[in-house]
Scaffold this motif. Structure first.
Motif, PDB file in Angstrom:
ATOM      1  N   THR A  28      19.393 -39.408  20.577  1.00  0.00           N
ATOM      2  CA  THR A  28      20.413 -38.971  19.618  1.00  0.00           C
ATOM      3  C   THR A  28      21.737 -39.704  19.822  1.00  0.00           C
ATOM      4  O   THR A  28      22.622 -39.618  18.978  1.00  0.00           O
ATOM      5  CB  THR A  28      20.637 -37.452  19.747  1.00  0.00           C
ATOM      6  OG1 THR A  28      20.914 -37.131  21.122  1.00  0.00           O
ATOM      7  CG2 THR A  28      19.389 -36.685  19.312  1.00  0.00           C
ATOM      8  N   GLU A  49      22.515 -40.253  10.717  1.00  0.00           N
ATOM      9  CA  GLU A  49      22.996 -38.872  10.662  1.00  0.00           C
ATOM     10  C   GLU A  49      24.296 -38.763   9.873  1.00  0.00           C
ATOM     11  O   GLU A  49      24.494 -37.825   9.098  1.00  0.00           O
ATOM     12  CB  GLU A  49      23.194 -38.346  12.086  1.00  0.00           C
ATOM     13  CG  GLU A  49      23.403 -36.846  12.166  1.00  0.00           C
ATOM     14  CD  GLU A  49      23.256 -36.322  13.583  1.00  0.00           C
ATOM     15  OE1 GLU A  49      23.071 -35.105  13.720  1.00  0.00           O
ATOM     16  OE2 GLU A  49      23.330 -37.130  14.530  1.00  0.00           O
ATOM     17  N   GLU A  55      23.536 -40.136   5.975  1.00  0.00           N
ATOM     18  CA  GLU A  55      22.583 -39.283   5.261  1.00  0.00           C
ATOM     19  C   GLU A  55      21.841 -40.038   4.160  1.00  0.00           C
ATOM     20  O   GLU A  55      21.604 -39.520   3.071  1.00  0.00           O
ATOM     21  CB  GLU A  55      23.291 -38.061   4.671  1.00  0.00           C
ATOM     22  CG  GLU A  55      23.945 -37.168   5.718  1.00  0.00           C
ATOM     23  CD  GLU A  55      24.546 -35.913   5.114  1.00  0.00           C
ATOM     24  OE1 GLU A  55      24.644 -35.847   3.868  1.00  0.00           O
ATOM     25  OE2 GLU A  55      24.900 -34.997   5.875  1.00  0.00           O
ATOM     26  N   LYS A  73      16.291 -35.047   7.766  1.00  0.00           N
ATOM     27  CA  LYS A  73      17.457 -34.219   8.065  1.00  0.00           C
ATOM     28  C   LYS A  73      17.366 -32.887   7.339  1.00  0.00           C
ATOM     29  O   LYS A  73      17.054 -32.833   6.140  1.00  0.00           O
ATOM     30  CB  LYS A  73      18.737 -34.949   7.668  1.00  0.00           C
ATOM     31  CG  LYS A  73      19.998 -34.357   8.286  1.00  0.00           C
ATOM     32  CD  LYS A  73      21.182 -35.283   8.094  1.00  0.00           C
ATOM     33  CE  LYS A  73      22.419 -34.736   8.810  1.00  0.00           C
ATOM     34  NZ  LYS A  73      23.586 -35.615   8.633  1.00  0.00           N
ATOM     35  N   LEU A 119      19.670 -33.881  12.155  1.00  0.00           N
ATOM     36  CA  LEU A 119      18.628 -34.907  12.089  1.00  0.00           C
ATOM     37  C   LEU A 119      17.493 -34.551  13.047  1.00  0.00           C
ATOM     38  O   LEU A 119      17.720 -34.379  14.244  1.00  0.00           O
ATOM     39  CB  LEU A 119      19.209 -36.275  12.443  1.00  0.00           C
ATOM     40  CG  LEU A 119      18.267 -37.463  12.181  1.00  0.00           C
ATOM     41  CD1 LEU A 119      19.059 -38.646  11.608  1.00  0.00           C
ATOM     42  CD2 LEU A 119      17.581 -37.904  13.462  1.00  0.00           C
TER      43      LEU A 119
END
Length: 419
Positions: A83, A92, A95, A130, A135
């Protein structure tokens, strides 16, 4: 209804997108099994996008890594993202999908290691999975098989498909987590009940067993001159000792000793445990790889009891690989990494033991921690049951995953105070 529209020679078959999306939506309502859901998603993306290469990564809550669930590199554990990676952060924040060939400037922003992974996956489009601003995975699509670029309509349809899949995958993951929790609760209750029965049985067996052993030892001096009878007496004593060992194991399982908590460096403890089995590892030609992905490997625990757990897992892996056919690798990978947060002050430390042995049959997975369940010819079936109890008393967890014929992986999760 035909799946493909009519076409003229020389043109690529165009899927009936309406039917494909309808079929996929219907499958979302029927499929709770995550691997099957991923397989269904990949099949539909290949049809809509006209691609042969699709890779799906999902977030592992236990480690915080996005691990490859489906794709041509699915058997390679080194192919993963975290991440904290720039690619994941970009997906993330923005989007939306990333078109790799169209945005070399964005690709250049990523570290070389991430760029290498993207090339390794032969990615042309990268979509985020997502849900609720979180996410939970990524989807990598390769180039189209006919060599043409993706059209705006194709990328929009793929986005729609991915968005639909994201909710379904999230629900399947929650269902999987809940099922695992219920299994662990059931197993803990069952082992507690078996422990009470085992304690009573061990007590009733031990008293007469002591009398039997004493009597045999007293009578043995009368058979010293008779080789046949002397051998029979020796075998009897050996069998009594074997029964006594089982009884002792029952007592260890049923009435474990209290935990002696202290600061324990897990990395150091594993190295000490490996020294104890050096001869066995060398005898079977096993290559041990010890990896750690965190600098903080200290937990508050009972050193000797954890050593018993690690020793049992290493010996089990060694025995599983001892029977490998000629040419099959014998590798034990031990790794330590940070796990998910338990609360604001504590997280899990994950200790994994992955072997390349014969693996565990799917129907046996749920039984491996049961007392007296064993696949060994001379095993008592108490080692993993005792190990499960030790980890459980540390407020941790122990899990197993396996692919029959390829190996097994045991993961010990231990609470660790977060820094």
């Amino acid at each position: 209804m035909a799946l493909f529209k009519k076409h003229t020679p020389g043109t690529r078959l165009t899927p009936d997108v309406g039917q494909l999306l309808s079929e996929f939506n219907h499958s979302l309502m029927l499929i709770a099994d995550k691997p099957l859901l991923i397989t269904n998603l990949v099949a539909k993306m290949k049809q809509i996008g006209g691609v042969a290469n699709v890779s799906v990564f999902l977030l592992d809550e236990g480690t915080g890594k996005l691990k490859l669930q489906h794709g041509q590199h699915a058997q390679e554990p080194d192919v993963f993202f975290t991440t904290r990676d720039r690619l994941i952060r970009w997906l993330e924040v923005n989007e939306k999908y990333l078109a790799v060939s169209s945005h070399p400037d964005i690709l250049a922003f990523f570290p070389e290691e991430e760029q290498t992974k993207i090339k390794q996956l032969q990615a042309e489009l990268i979509y985020p999975l997502k849900v609720m601003n979180r996410l939970s995975g990524t989807v990598f699509l390769g180039k189209k098989t006919d060599g043409t670029p993706f059209t705006l309509r194709e990328t929009e349809l793929l986005s729609l498909l991915v968005n639909q899949a994201a909710f379904a995958v999230e629900h399947a993951s929650l269902y999987e987590i809940q099922s695992d929790r219920i299994k662990r609760m059931y197993r803990t209750d069952r082992l507690a009940t078996l422990g009470e029965l085992a304690a009573g049985a061990a007590h009733e067996i031990r008293n007469p067993l002591t009398a039997i052993r004493s009597t045999i030892q007293y009578l043995s001096k009368d058979f010293v001159a008779d080789p046949v009878k002397n051998e029979m007496v020796t075998e009897l004593i050996a069998e009594v000792e074997r029964i006594n060992k089982i009884v002792q194991g029952l007592l260890s399982f049923a009435r474990p000793s209290a935990l002696d908590y202290a600061a324990v460096d897990i990395e150091q403890l594993i190295n000490q445990t490996l020294v104890l089995v050096t001869s066995s590892i060398h005898k079977h030609g096993i290559d041990v790889q010890f990896e750690y992905f965190t600098g903080e490997t200290t937990v508050t625990a009972d050193r000797e009891q954890l050593k018993q757990v690690f020793l049992n897992l290493i010996l089990n892996a060694t025995e599983a690989m001892a029977g490998n056919e000629e040419g099959k690798p014998r590798t034990l990978i031990i790794s330590i990494e940070r796990g998910a947060e338990i609360d604001s002050h504590t997280r899990y430390l994950l200790v994994s033991f992955e072997d390349t042995g014969k693996g565990i049959r799917e129907e046996d997975i749920d039984n491996v921690f049961n007392p007296f369940f064993t696949t060994k010819e001379e095993g008592t079936g108490l080692g993993l049951a005792i190990s499960y109890g030790i980890v459980n008393r540390h407020e941790g967890e122990i899990e197993v995953k396996s692919i029959p014929g390829k190996g097994a992986c045991f993961v010990v999760k231990l609470p660790q105070r977060a820094l």
